[in-house]
Scaffold this motif. Structure first.
Motif, PDB file in Angstrom:
ATOM      1  N   PRO A 421       0.797  -1.241   0.000  1.00  0.00           N
ATOM      2  CA  PRO A 421       0.000   0.000   0.000  1.00  0.00           C
ATOM      3  C   PRO A 421       0.821   1.279   0.000  1.00  0.00           C
ATOM      4  N   SER A 422       2.101   1.211   0.349  1.00  0.00           N
ATOM      5  CA  SER A 422       2.914   2.442   0.397  1.00  0.00           C
ATOM      6  C   SER A 422       3.213   2.987  -0.990  1.00  0.00           C
ATOM      7  N   VAL A 423       3.199   2.129  -2.030  1.00  0.00           N
ATOM      8  CA  VAL A 423       3.551   2.546  -3.387  1.00  0.00           C
ATOM      9  C   VAL A 423       2.412   3.364  -3.990  1.00  0.00           C
ATOM     10  N   THR A 424       2.759   4.577  -4.445  1.00  0.00           N
ATOM     11  CA  THR A 424       1.787   5.442  -5.114  1.00  0.00           C
ATOM     12  C   THR A 424       2.154   5.706  -6.571  1.00  0.00           C
ATOM     13  N   GLN A 425       3.367   5.307  -6.976  1.00  0.00           N
ATOM     14  CA  GLN A 425       3.799   5.494  -8.360  1.00  0.00           C
ATOM     15  C   GLN A 425       4.427   4.204  -8.868  1.00  0.00           C
ATOM     16  N   PHE A 426       3.931   3.723 -10.010  1.00  0.00           N
ATOM     17  CA  PHE A 426       4.438   2.499 -10.615  1.00  0.00           C
ATOM     18  C   PHE A 426       4.913   2.811 -12.027  1.00  0.00           C
ATOM     19  N   CYS A 427       6.191   2.499 -12.314  1.00  0.00           N
ATOM     20  CA  CYS A 427       6.792   2.749 -13.620  1.00  0.00           C
ATOM     21  C   CYS A 427       7.112   1.412 -14.266  1.00  0.00           C
ATOM     22  N   HIS A 428       6.434   1.124 -15.356  1.00  0.00           N
ATOM     23  CA  HIS A 428       6.512  -0.175 -16.014  1.00  0.00           C
ATOM     24  C   HIS A 428       7.343  -0.031 -17.278  1.00  0.00           C
ATOM     25  N   PHE A 429       8.650  -0.389 -17.208  1.00  0.00           N
ATOM     26  CA  PHE A 429       9.578  -0.156 -18.312  1.00  0.00           C
ATOM     27  C   PHE A 429       9.991  -1.440 -19.024  1.00  0.00           C
ATOM     28  N   THR A 430       9.257  -2.527 -18.861  1.00  0.00           N
ATOM     29  CA  THR A 430       9.679  -3.821 -19.426  1.00  0.00           C
ATOM     30  C   THR A 430       8.563  -4.471 -20.219  1.00  0.00           C
ATOM     31  N   TRP A 431       7.831  -3.649 -20.950  1.00  0.00           N
ATOM     32  CA  TRP A 431       6.586  -4.179 -21.509  1.00  0.00           C
ATOM     33  C   TRP A 431       6.789  -5.311 -22.504  1.00  0.00           C
ATOM     34  N   SER A 432       7.877  -5.345 -23.214  1.00  0.00           N
ATOM     35  CA  SER A 432       8.069  -6.395 -24.211  1.00  0.00           C
ATOM     36  C   SER A 432       8.035  -7.783 -23.582  1.00  0.00           C
ATOM     37  N   GLN A 433       8.338  -7.869 -22.296  1.00  0.00           N
ATOM     38  CA  GLN A 433       8.338  -9.154 -21.598  1.00  0.00           C
ATOM     39  C   GLN A 433       7.072  -9.346 -20.758  1.00  0.00           C
ATOM     40  N   TYR A 434       6.258  -8.298 -20.632  1.00  0.00           N
ATOM     41  CA  TYR A 434       5.125  -8.365 -19.719  1.00  0.00           C
ATOM     42  C   TYR A 434       3.839  -7.926 -20.423  1.00  0.00           C
ATOM     43  N   ASP A 435       3.618  -8.476 -21.647  1.00  0.00           N
ATOM     44  CA  ASP A 435       2.474  -8.039 -22.426  1.00  0.00           C
ATOM     45  C   ASP A 435       1.253  -8.928 -22.208  1.00  0.00           C
ATOM     46  N   ASN A 436       1.274  -9.717 -21.160  1.00  0.00           N
ATOM     47  CA  ASN A 436       0.132 -10.541 -20.813  1.00  0.00           C
ATOM     48  C   ASN A 436      -0.782  -9.757 -19.876  1.00  0.00           C
ATOM     49  N   TYR A 437      -2.058  -9.695 -20.204  1.00  0.00           N
ATOM     50  CA  TYR A 437      -2.976  -8.874 -19.415  1.00  0.00           C
ATOM     51  C   TYR A 437      -3.067  -9.363 -17.972  1.00  0.00           C
ATOM     52  N   LYS A 438      -3.073 -10.681 -17.783  1.00  0.00           N
ATOM     53  CA  LYS A 438      -3.170 -11.209 -16.413  1.00  0.00           C
ATOM     54  C   LYS A 438      -1.966 -10.779 -15.577  1.00  0.00           C
ATOM     55  N   THR A 439      -0.795 -10.772 -16.207  1.00  0.00           N
ATOM     56  CA  THR A 439       0.414 -10.326 -15.500  1.00  0.00           C
ATOM     57  C   THR A 439       0.311  -8.854 -15.133  1.00  0.00           C
ATOM     58  N   PHE A 440      -0.089  -8.059 -16.110  1.00  0.00           N
ATOM     59  CA  PHE A 440      -0.248  -6.626 -15.853  1.00  0.00           C
ATOM     60  C   PHE A 440      -1.286  -6.377 -14.758  1.00  0.00           C
ATOM     61  N   ARG A 441      -2.368  -7.084 -14.805  1.00  0.00           N
ATOM     62  CA  ARG A 441      -3.434  -6.928 -13.813  1.00  0.00           C
ATOM     63  C   ARG A 441      -2.933  -7.257 -12.412  1.00  0.00           C
ATOM     64  N   ARG A 442      -2.160  -8.338 -12.304  1.00  0.00           N
ATOM     65  CA  ARG A 442      -1.660  -8.730 -10.973  1.00  0.00           C
ATOM     66  C   ARG A 442      -0.660  -7.709 -10.446  1.00  0.00           C
ATOM     67  N   LEU A 443       0.219  -7.239 -11.318  1.00  0.00           N
ATOM     68  CA  LEU A 443       1.188  -6.229 -10.885  1.00  0.00           C
ATOM     69  C   LEU A 443       0.478  -4.964 -10.430  1.00  0.00           C
ATOM     70  N   LEU A 444      -0.511  -4.548 -11.191  1.00  0.00           N
ATOM     71  CA  LEU A 444      -1.244  -3.330 -10.847  1.00  0.00           C
ATOM     72  C   LEU A 444      -1.979  -3.481  -9.517  1.00  0.00           C
ATOM     73  N   SER A 445      -2.536  -4.663  -9.266  1.00  0.00           N
ATOM     74  CA  SER A 445      -3.312  -4.874  -8.042  1.00  0.00           C
ATOM     75  C   SER A 445      -2.444  -4.930  -6.788  1.00  0.00           C
ATOM     76  N   LEU A 446      -1.125  -5.009  -6.971  1.00  0.00           N
ATOM     77  CA  LEU A 446      -0.229  -4.969  -5.813  1.00  0.00           C
ATOM     78  C   LEU A 446      -0.255  -3.608  -5.125  1.00  0.00           C
ATOM     79  N   PHE A 447      -0.680  -2.570  -5.879  1.00  0.00           N
ATOM     80  CA  PHE A 447      -0.558  -1.201  -5.401  1.00  0.00           C
ATOM     81  C   PHE A 447      -1.939  -0.536  -5.322  1.00  0.00           C
ATOM     82  N   PRO A 448      -2.683  -0.765  -4.258  1.00  0.00           N
ATOM     83  CA  PRO A 448      -4.057  -0.248  -4.163  1.00  0.00           C
ATOM     84  C   PRO A 448      -4.146   1.268  -4.063  1.00  0.00           C
ATOM     85  N   ASN A 449      -3.053   1.935  -3.691  1.00  0.00           N
ATOM     86  CA  ASN A 449      -3.070   3.391  -3.512  1.00  0.00           C
ATOM     87  C   ASN A 449      -2.366   4.120  -4.654  1.00  0.00           C
ATOM     88  N   LEU A 450      -2.299   3.484  -5.802  1.00  0.00           N
ATOM     89  CA  LEU A 450      -1.594   4.043  -6.951  1.00  0.00           C
ATOM     90  C   LEU A 450      -2.291   5.291  -7.476  1.00  0.00           C
TER      91      LEU A 450
END
Length: 523
Positions: A421-450
């Motif tokens: 919950p402390s993370v308020t900014q997420f910078c995703h710089f590795t998209w060529s390896q992380y273009d799966n929606y489920k992966t992106f969704r899980r990473l995003l859900s790690l940060f509820p206060n984004l």
């Protein structure tokens, strides 16, 4: 019936509690014209350090001269273009410190003003809005008539030439190209006590070894901080050989590029040159292909036991080695990966905690694991920004990336409870390896206060995300909380997304920041 109170009816003891919530410029605007000697005396301690860097040209020209004449301003923060305007007040006021933002090239008039500043100020601080170089600035600042005691120049590489002996300067923070000019500079600063230097090292520039045959030791230097890239470690060793005898505090946050140094090498090359050293903070990073891990036993000598614990870890996939002391005092932590937990060793028992870290860079050398994010949650309790980045390959590393490896382990992908919950900014710089929606969704859900999201992503992939997110309440909720959105590779699309599409998914985003750093207003 309750009686009406006015501000001046309040006792003096309450005013400091009121004024602490107002900036100096707010106090000036609210009370400067109020005809009350009592109130003017009460606000004086709160306005003596005045920041007018955000004020308009009209306000500066209309009000600042009167403020400088009427009030005892000792520190002033302003834009560079107003330096000429306030220069006439330097002799008639008590201004001792000036901070200039957005510093840029100076003309002959500016050089004259710079001469006035060095002769009449005790402290001068300047910041360039972007990384710059200046071949003349040092010659205008380091002159024998300078009365400056504190000088800080940020984001501007100085070239040291045509300088005089400066006896008054005690605290200096600058940026230099290599170590060589530092030797010349220290020789001319006979009273320097605290030195902070960011070292820049360009691959295309060969840095000559410093000439040390006639160098005189500096008897006043007691605190040294080095940051940046150190291209030639021998040059640093030479610095401490010549100037280390009086140093008591040393802080290194450096990248040795393609060189590793173990405890014995650091002890002989640095520590043995500083017999008075009592405080040591280290962060030393290097990238060396086909290199064995450092031996932690080389940090267990009697000399090392006098200082804070040493922690070492290496990422065998990225060939990266990192040494740091605890407690970890830097607000940034780079190159964290899955390898950290398994490879981390120390020269004595420690508890890993990075409470000062606000920005964390997570390197994706192998599939991200649940254990790594659990470690982040526990060891980095105050991290605000998390960057997901690719590892930088060593030029001699000819190995090929294994594209068959999953980007995220199943234990993390199917978990729904872990959050940071402390993370308020997420910078995703590795998209060529992380273009799966489920992966992106899980990473995003790690940060509820984004509230800030930065994506290195093609617009076609962003379209796919938005299409799937349309029926995903969790992602739609997270998107709805985003206030700042930055997308790289944004313009490489024949059919751009329209404002209405962004507004639907990101209703709080007022400006879309693209890779060209242009703001696209969203109505």
């Amino acid at each position: 019936m309750a009686s009406k109170s006015v501000l001046l009816d309040l006792p003096n003891e309450l005013f400091p509690f009121i004024f602490q919530y107002l900036s100096s410029i707010d106090l000036i605007k609210a009370f400067s014209d109020l005809q009350s000697h009592r109130l003017q005396a009460l606000i004086q301690p709160f306005i003596s350090q005045l920041d007018v860097s955000q004020e308009s040209d009209t306000w500066i020209q209309t009000y600042l001269p009167d403020i400088l004449n009427k009030h005892n301003i000792i520190a002033l923060r302003l834009q560079m273009k107003y330096l000429v305007f306030i220069s006439e007040y330097l002799l008639s006021t008590n201004i001792q410190s000036v901070e200039v933002i957005n510093w840029g090239p100076i003309d002959d008039t500016g050089k004259t003003v710079l001469g006035q500043l060095r002769r009449h100020l005790k402290m001068f601080f300047m910041t360039c809005p972007y990384s710059d170089e200046d071949g003349d600035l040092a010659s205008h600042l380091f002159q024998s008539d300078s009365q400056l005691q504190h000088l800080a120049i940020n984001n501007c590489t100085l070239y040291i030439n045509d300088i005089d002996i400066c006896t008054q300067l005690t605290h200096l923070s600058i940026e230099l190209e290599g170590m060589h000019p530092l030797f010349i500079l220290v020789e001319h600063l006979t009273g320097i006590q605290e030195l902070k230097v960011k070292i820049r090292s360009q691959d295309c520039i060969v840095q000559l070894p410093p000439e040390t045959s006639e160098i005189k030791p500096c008897r006043s230097l007691h605190s040294v901080t080095f940051t940046g890239w150190i291209k030639y470690f021998d040059h640093m060793k030479s610095f401490f050989t010549n100037f280390g005898s009086t140093i008591e505090c040393l802080s290194l946050n450096i990248d040795l590029m393609f060189l590793t140094v173990d405890g014995k090498g650091l002890e002989q090359g640095l520590l043995d040159k500083m017999p008075r050293l009592s405080s040591l903070d280290l962060i030393i990073h290097s990238t060396v292909a086909d290199s064995d891990p450092l031996d932690i036993k080389t940090f267990q000598s009697f000399t090392w036991q006098k200082f804070n614990p040493i922690v070492y870890w290496n990422d065998r996939h990225a060939h990266q080695h990192t040494i740091f002391t605890l407690p970890y005092k830097c607000d940034q932590f780079h190159h964290l990966s899955n390898e950290f937990v398994s490879s981390c060793v120390s020269n004595r028992p420690v508890s890993l905690s990075f409470k000062h870290v606000r920005s964390l860079s997570l390197t994706t050398t192998t599939s991200l694991t649940m254990e790594t994010f659990q470690f982040i949650q526990k060891a980095f309790p105050n991290v605000k920004t998390l960057e997901l980045t690719n590892w930088i390959k060593h030029p001699l590393d000819e190995s090929e990336e294994d594209t068959s490896v999953s980007s995220v382990n199943e234990d993390l992908l199917f978990d729904t409870t872990l959050q940071i919950p402390s993370v308020t900014q997420f910078c995703h710089f590795t998209w060529s390896q992380y273009d799966n929606y489920k992966t992106f969704r899980r990473l995003l859900s790690l940060f509820p206060n984004l509230i800030c999201l930065e994506l290195d992503i093609e617009q076609s992939i962003l379209r796919d995300i938005l299409t799937l997110a349309h029926k995903d309440d969790l992602v739609k909720t997270l998107f709805a909380n985003i206030e700042q959105l930055k997308i790289s590779d944004f313009h490489h699309e024949a059919k751009p997304l329209i404002d209405a599409e962004f507004h639907h998914f990101f209703p709080r985003v007022k400006n879309l920041i693209t890779e060209d750093d242009d703001d696209a207003d969203i109505e």
